[in-house]
Design a protein around this motif. Structure first.
Motif, PDB file in Angstrom:
ATOM      1  N   MET A   1      38.375  -1.302  42.599  1.00  0.00           N
ATOM      2  CA  MET A   1      39.350  -2.365  42.848  1.00  0.00           C
ATOM      3  C   MET A   1      39.264  -3.495  41.843  1.00  0.00           C
ATOM      4  N   HIS A   2      38.530  -3.323  40.752  1.00  0.00           N
ATOM      5  CA  HIS A   2      38.478  -4.395  39.754  1.00  0.00           C
ATOM      6  C   HIS A   2      37.730  -3.892  38.517  1.00  0.00           C
ATOM      7  N   VAL A   3      38.483  -3.626  37.462  1.00  0.00           N
ATOM      8  CA  VAL A   3      37.867  -3.220  36.202  1.00  0.00           C
ATOM      9  C   VAL A   3      38.418  -4.088  35.077  1.00  0.00           C
ATOM     10  N   LYS A   4      37.602  -4.245  34.033  1.00  0.00           N
ATOM     11  CA  LYS A   4      37.975  -5.070  32.891  1.00  0.00           C
ATOM     12  C   LYS A   4      38.359  -4.252  31.669  1.00  0.00           C
ATOM     13  N   VAL A   5      38.054  -2.973  31.682  1.00  0.00           N
ATOM     14  CA  VAL A   5      38.288  -2.107  30.528  1.00  0.00           C
ATOM     15  C   VAL A   5      39.269  -1.008  30.911  1.00  0.00           C
ATOM     16  N   LEU A   6      40.108  -0.617  29.958  1.00  0.00           N
ATOM     17  CA  LEU A   6      41.086   0.426  30.234  1.00  0.00           C
ATOM     18  C   LEU A   6      41.496   1.099  28.940  1.00  0.00           C
ATOM     19  N   ASP A   7      41.159   2.371  28.826  1.00  0.00           N
ATOM     20  CA  ASP A   7      41.574   3.193  27.702  1.00  0.00           C
ATOM     21  C   ASP A   7      41.480   4.655  28.139  1.00  0.00           C
ATOM     22  N   GLU A   8      41.659   5.576  27.195  1.00  0.00           N
ATOM     23  CA  GLU A   8      41.655   6.993  27.535  1.00  0.00           C
ATOM     24  C   GLU A   8      40.321   7.426  28.147  1.00  0.00           C
ATOM     25  N   ARG A   9      39.225   6.892  27.632  1.00  0.00           N
ATOM     26  CA  ARG A   9      37.907   7.273  28.148  1.00  0.00           C
ATOM     27  C   ARG A   9      37.689   6.746  29.563  1.00  0.00           C
ATOM     28  N   VAL A  10      38.188   5.550  29.839  1.00  0.00           N
ATOM     29  CA  VAL A  10      38.085   4.990  31.186  1.00  0.00           C
ATOM     30  C   VAL A  10      38.874   5.852  32.174  1.00  0.00           C
ATOM     31  N   VAL A  11      40.097   6.231  31.798  1.00  0.00           N
ATOM     32  CA  VAL A  11      40.934   7.057  32.670  1.00  0.00           C
ATOM     33  C   VAL A  11      40.262   8.395  32.941  1.00  0.00           C
ATOM     34  N   ALA A  12      39.727   9.013  31.897  1.00  0.00           N
ATOM     35  CA  ALA A  12      39.060  10.307  32.071  1.00  0.00           C
ATOM     36  C   ALA A  12      37.852  10.182  32.992  1.00  0.00           C
ATOM     37  N   ARG A  13      37.089   9.116  32.833  1.00  0.00           N
ATOM     38  CA  ARG A  13      35.911   8.921  33.673  1.00  0.00           C
ATOM     39  C   ARG A  13      36.322   8.663  35.121  1.00  0.00           C
ATOM     40  N   ALA A  14      37.365   7.851  35.316  1.00  0.00           N
ATOM     41  CA  ALA A  14      37.841   7.572  36.671  1.00  0.00           C
ATOM     42  C   ALA A  14      38.256   8.864  37.378  1.00  0.00           C
ATOM     43  N   LYS A  15      38.938   9.723  36.666  1.00  0.00           N
ATOM     44  CA  LYS A  15      39.377  10.982  37.272  1.00  0.00           C
ATOM     45  C   LYS A  15      38.193  11.893  37.570  1.00  0.00           C
ATOM     46  N   ARG A  16      37.208  11.933  36.679  1.00  0.00           N
ATOM     47  CA  ARG A  16      36.016  12.745  36.948  1.00  0.00           C
ATOM     48  C   ARG A  16      35.273  12.244  38.175  1.00  0.00           C
ATOM     49  N   ARG A  17      35.316  10.942  38.404  1.00  0.00           N
ATOM     50  CA  ARG A  17      34.632  10.356  39.557  1.00  0.00           C
ATOM     51  C   ARG A  17      35.475  10.460  40.829  1.00  0.00           C
ATOM     52  N   GLY A  18      36.662  11.043  40.743  1.00  0.00           N
ATOM     53  CA  GLY A  18      37.485  11.250  41.927  1.00  0.00           C
ATOM     54  C   GLY A  18      38.266  10.042  42.380  1.00  0.00           C
ATOM     55  N   LEU A  19      38.459   9.059  41.503  1.00  0.00           N
ATOM     56  CA  LEU A  19      39.221   7.877  41.870  1.00  0.00           C
ATOM     57  C   LEU A  19      40.721   8.155  41.791  1.00  0.00           C
ATOM     58  N   ASP A  20      41.470   7.534  42.668  1.00  0.00           N
ATOM     59  CA  ASP A  20      42.924   7.662  42.674  1.00  0.00           C
ATOM     60  C   ASP A  20      43.615   6.458  42.046  1.00  0.00           C
ATOM     61  N   ALA A  21      42.895   5.335  41.980  1.00  0.00           N
ATOM     62  CA  ALA A  21      43.514   4.105  41.467  1.00  0.00           C
ATOM     63  C   ALA A  21      42.454   3.184  40.881  1.00  0.00           C
ATOM     64  N   LEU A  22      42.885   2.358  39.951  1.00  0.00           N
ATOM     65  CA  LEU A  22      42.083   1.271  39.394  1.00  0.00           C
ATOM     66  C   LEU A  22      42.905  -0.009  39.485  1.00  0.00           C
ATOM     67  N   VAL A  23      42.256  -1.114  39.790  1.00  0.00           N
ATOM     68  CA  VAL A  23      42.886  -2.433  39.668  1.00  0.00           C
ATOM     69  C   VAL A  23      42.393  -3.028  38.358  1.00  0.00           C
ATOM     70  N   TYR A  24      43.321  -3.216  37.427  1.00  0.00           N
ATOM     71  CA  TYR A  24      42.989  -3.647  36.067  1.00  0.00           C
ATOM     72  C   TYR A  24      43.258  -5.138  35.919  1.00  0.00           C
ATOM     73  N   ALA A  25      42.196  -5.921  35.687  1.00  0.00           N
ATOM     74  CA  ALA A  25      42.330  -7.375  35.576  1.00  0.00           C
ATOM     75  C   ALA A  25      41.412  -7.888  34.470  1.00  0.00           C
ATOM     76  N   PRO A  26      41.798  -7.696  33.217  1.00  0.00           N
ATOM     77  CA  PRO A  26      40.942  -8.136  32.106  1.00  0.00           C
ATOM     78  C   PRO A  26      40.934  -9.656  31.974  1.00  0.00           C
ATOM     79  N   HIS A  27      39.877 -10.179  31.381  1.00  0.00           N
ATOM     80  CA  HIS A  27      39.799 -11.617  31.135  1.00  0.00           C
ATOM     81  C   HIS A  27      40.796 -12.045  30.058  1.00  0.00           C
ATOM     82  N   PHE A  28      41.427 -13.194  30.252  1.00  0.00           N
ATOM     83  CA  PHE A  28      42.202 -13.889  29.224  1.00  0.00           C
ATOM     84  C   PHE A  28      43.326 -13.050  28.607  1.00  0.00           C
ATOM     85  N   GLU A  29      43.928 -12.209  29.421  1.00  0.00           N
ATOM     86  CA  GLU A  29      45.107 -11.457  28.990  1.00  0.00           C
ATOM     87  C   GLU A  29      46.275 -11.881  29.870  1.00  0.00           C
ATOM     88  N   ARG A  30      47.435 -12.079  29.264  1.00  0.00           N
ATOM     89  CA  ARG A  30      48.595 -12.505  30.015  1.00  0.00           C
ATOM     90  C   ARG A  30      49.180 -11.346  30.826  1.00  0.00           C
TER      91      ARG A  30
END
Length: 244
Positions: A1-30
């Motif tokens: 429910m709260h991650v700061k990083v998001l790229d192809e490797r993050v997505v692949a890892r999330a899927k391997r871990r069986g996650l269905d969703a990520l809440v993406y909230a990086p610092h200092f990004e509009r």
């Protein structure tokens, strides 16, 4: 429910871990940039929900607020009162990350003040010591607020170390935000063992980097943050509640 990083490797890892969703909230990004990146990495197997962790107050007295379902951008470095009023105006889902952790969090007094506006409180964060997580669980019990857990991942390998499991499923970000606001039933889980402990220590060590060298780079080398209330993107809308 709260991650700061998001790229192809993050997505692949999330899927391997069986996650269905990520809440993406990086610092200092509009917000528009966060939304665009969330759309880019969402697919039929993984929903990426855009959000903002708003830094209220100045660098010495920060109170972090995780906001989901924003309809308009909200900057950092505004008063806590002003931020909460704006989130209320937008009917955003308000979640409290790492309560009473160091000097960057809501405390019991803040929770009492804004209890009717807060939708969830974090009860497990890898950066916490066990005493911090126990205090967070205590605050959840005292306030009766729904709980959530997150990897709070600033590093890719922390993805999937903590997760929140809901009884119902969601197809869109809007459905997920509505469920948070409605207090949908859920349970918080986390991994255990030496590797989990190592990743927790790595995340905590990253906190030191983030608050020393990385902060100095942003403040003195890069100039104004994209989420500073004086940024041209906000057109002076938050001048009256800016702390800088």
């Amino acid at each position: 429910m709260h991650v700061k990083v998001l790229d192809e490797r993050v997505v692949a890892r999330a899927k391997r871990r069986g996650l269905d969703a990520l809440v993406y909230a990086p610092h200092f990004e509009r917000l528009p940039a966060i939304r665009a990146r969330a759309r880019r990495f969402s697919d039929e197997d993984l929903l990426v929900v855009p959000a903002r962790e708003i830094f209220t107050g100045d660098w010495r007295s920060r109170k972090h607020v995780l906001a989901l379902g924003l309809s308009e951008p909200v900057p950092d470095f505004i008063t806590l009162e002003g931020a909460m009023a704006e989130l209320d105006r937008q009917d955003a889902a308000v979640c409290i990350p790492h309560p009473e952790f160091l000097t960057v969090s809501f405390d019991a007094g803040d929770l009492a003040t804004y209890r009717d506006q807060v939708d969830a409180i974090e009860v497990y964060n890898p950066k916490h010591r066990e005493a911090d997580n126990e205090r967070a669980r205590e605050l959840a019990r005292e306030t009766g607020l729904p709980a959530f857990g997150s990897s709070y991942a600033h590093m890719r390998r922390t993805i999937g170390e903590v997760w929140t499991s809901f009884e119902e499923s969601f197809e869109t970000s809007e459905e997920f935000v509505a469920a948070i606001k409605a207090g949908a039933p859920r349970r918080v889980y986390h991994r255990d063992g030496p590797l989990h402990t190592l990743r927790r220590h790595a995340e905590f060590a990253h906190l030191g980097y983030e608050n020393t060298w990385k902060k100095a780079d942003r403040l003195f080398l890069q100039g104004m943050e994209p989420t500073h209330p004086d940024h041209v993107a906000y057109d002076g809308a938050f001048d009256d509640i800016s702390v800088y």
